[in-house]
Design an enzyme around this catalytic site. Structure first.
Site, mmCIF file in Angstrom:
data_model
loop_
_atom_site.group_PDB
_atom_site.id
_atom_site.type_symbol
_atom_site.label_atom_id
_atom_site.label_comp_id
_atom_site.label_asym_id
_atom_site.label_seq_id
_atom_site.Cartn_x
_atom_site.Cartn_y
_atom_site.Cartn_z
ATOM 1 N N TYR A 102 -44.687 75.034 -35.215
ATOM 2 C CA TYR A 102 -44.657 76.701 -35.882
ATOM 3 C C TYR A 102 -44.939 77.208 -35.025
ATOM 4 O O TYR A 102 -44.933 78.187 -34.812
ATOM 5 C CB TYR A 102 -45.012 76.427 -37.061
ATOM 6 C CG TYR A 102 -43.542 75.832 -38.219
ATOM 7 C CD1 TYR A 102 -42.643 77.415 -38.594
ATOM 8 C CD2 TYR A 102 -43.617 74.970 -38.432
ATOM 9 C CE1 TYR A 102 -41.306 77.100 -39.555
ATOM 10 C CE2 TYR A 102 -42.175 74.415 -39.675
ATOM 11 C CZ TYR A 102 -41.718 75.545 -39.957
ATOM 12 O OH TYR A 102 -40.283 74.991 -41.052
ATOM 13 N N GLU A 105 -41.533 71.754 -46.459
ATOM 14 C CA GLU A 105 -40.816 70.811 -46.392
ATOM 15 C C GLU A 105 -41.705 69.723 -45.837
ATOM 16 O O GLU A 105 -41.495 68.288 -46.496
ATOM 17 C CB GLU A 105 -40.689 70.955 -43.941
ATOM 18 C CG GLU A 105 -39.694 72.376 -44.337
ATOM 19 C CD GLU A 105 -39.680 72.946 -42.554
ATOM 20 O OE1 GLU A 105 -40.541 72.217 -41.808
ATOM 21 O OE2 GLU A 105 -39.157 74.144 -42.824
#
Length: 409
Positions: free
Chosen positions: A102, A144
């Site tokens: 990310y 997630e």
């Protein structure tokens, strides 16, 4: 999500983000296209994750632009985009996206904004978007991680990729072939919800990168096997042949081994609903519909089902014999076939396309559960027809193959 996700964003930051909405609407795809170019140039290892065909078509850039735009538009109430976030998170889990990736995405997204927007991307704007991205990324990572944990704790579940052997390869039509998959290690593997998909990792000779593709599971979860039914994407005009679909059709045989992810996806049959079930598919979009049909006849045999499938012609119509068999054996199931360009001996219920007049003439009610899948043009038409038929938004369910797109526009 709002109270926790936006707690770190001050009002000034949120105001700056909201002020960028018009320019994101205008130039979002340009920004995200530049983002992918920058990121993949500096991190070529990520080409093993991102679908390069979608990159070339620009589909991935448009999908990301829509997500960024939606985040900016709803920065005060991020729970508005939570369903979209969860849909993407399912795909990320299936692709084995990791938290450490990310920050890489954030870095190049901000660089792309500066690159494309120039003087409009002031230090203040970039700082605000840096904060907002951090908050949104944390939401994705949290959701997630919950999905990874749930998968780990499922009987037979696994995270990452696990080798499965092709136990059967069945030609379903001139362009669609089914592959039956069972684990090489012979250990337990999890069931799934009708409508979900798996990710296949393809290692192809001569290709510099691995290729990940997601395919719907096309049989009932109770079959004790995973089955994917893959359309061979042939070259059309400027679009080259599908790398992975061609590989699967031509190179993968019974006994071949494919690494796959555990089943994932938020598009699934709601079996708590006993109202009529309307399944509408076009082309290879019938794969999740077949899983739903096979499931409902076993687990809800008294539920009324209308199965509608559109294909170009009979030679391209997969699993028609199985649907005919089900229709014959189960009085609650009615099926219709539509051929766009039928061949000489083809038999169908309608030639051409599924239009509102025909659809409204065969549907018993709009108080039903509607599921549909197929090419994007087909799905836009299906959505508009259902809205014209006054079907409630909560009763409309669909799956888009590839990057998400707004079919309601």
């Amino acid at each position: 999500m709002t109270t926790q996700a936006t707690i770190g964003l001050d009002q000034q930051t949120k105001d700056i983000i909201k002020a960028t909405v018009p320019i994101l609407q205008e130039r979002g795809a340009e920004i995200t296209s530049r983002f992918y170019g920058l990121m993949l140039e500096n991190h070529p290892e990520l080409k093993n994750i991102f679908n390069q065909t979608n990159q070339r078509k620009g589909d991935q850039s448009k999908a990301l632009a829509n997500t960024v735009y939606a985040a900016a538009l709803h920065i005060d109430q991020l729970e508005e985009i939570l369903p979209h976030v969860k849909q993407i998170a399912h795909k990320h889990r299936s692709l084995n996206i990791k938290p450490e990736q990310y920050p890489i995405v954030g870095k190049y997204l901000l660089l792309a904004m500066k690159d494309v927007l120039g003087s409009s991307a002031t230090d203040e704007v970039i700082e605000a978007w840096g904060k907002a991205y951090g908050v949104i990324a944390d939401v994705f990572i949290t959701i997630e991680e919950e999905m990874y944990e749930e998968t780990r704790n499922t009987t037979g579940g696994w995270v990452g990729f696990r080798n499965f052997k092709v136990t059967k390869k069945i030609v379903e039509s001139d362009v669609i072939t089914s592959f039956y998959l069972e684990p090489v290690d012979g250990n337990l593997f999890p069931s799934y919800k009708a409508g979900q998909y798996i990710t296949v990792k393809a290692k192809i000779d001569g290709e510099p990168n691995e290729h990940l593709r997601q395919y719907s599971l096309s049989c009932a979860p109770t079959e004790g096997v995973y089955r994917i039914s893959v359309k061979r994407e042939d070259a059309i005009g400027a679009n080259p042949a599908g790398i992975v679909s061609t590989f699967l059709h031509e190179k993968i045989q019974e006994g071949s081994v494919l690494p796959i992810s555990a089943p994932s996806g938020d598009f699934s049959l709601d079996q708590t609903d006993s109202r009529p079930l309307i399944l509408i598919s076009g082309g290879v979009g019938l794969t999740p519909m077949m899983s739903m049909l096979e499931t409902v006849i076993k687990e809800q045999p008294e539920r009324e089902v209308i199965f509608i499938h559109a294909a170009k012609s009979g030679n391209l119509h997969a699993m028609k014999d199985r649907v005919a068999e089900i229709t014959s054996d189960y009085e609650k199931v009615t099926s219709y076939t539509i051929y766009d360009s039928p061949l000489k001996d083809d038999k169908c219920d309608k030639e051409g396309y599924i239009d509102f007049e025909w659809l409204s003439s065969i549907l018993p009610t709009n108080d039903a559960a509607f599921y549909f899948c197929g090419p994007k043009g087909f799905m836009r038409a299906a959505y508009q027809n259902l809205k014209k038929f006054n079907v409630a938004n909560d009763d409309i369910h669909f799956e888009i193959f590839g990057p998400a797109e707004d079919i309601s526009a």
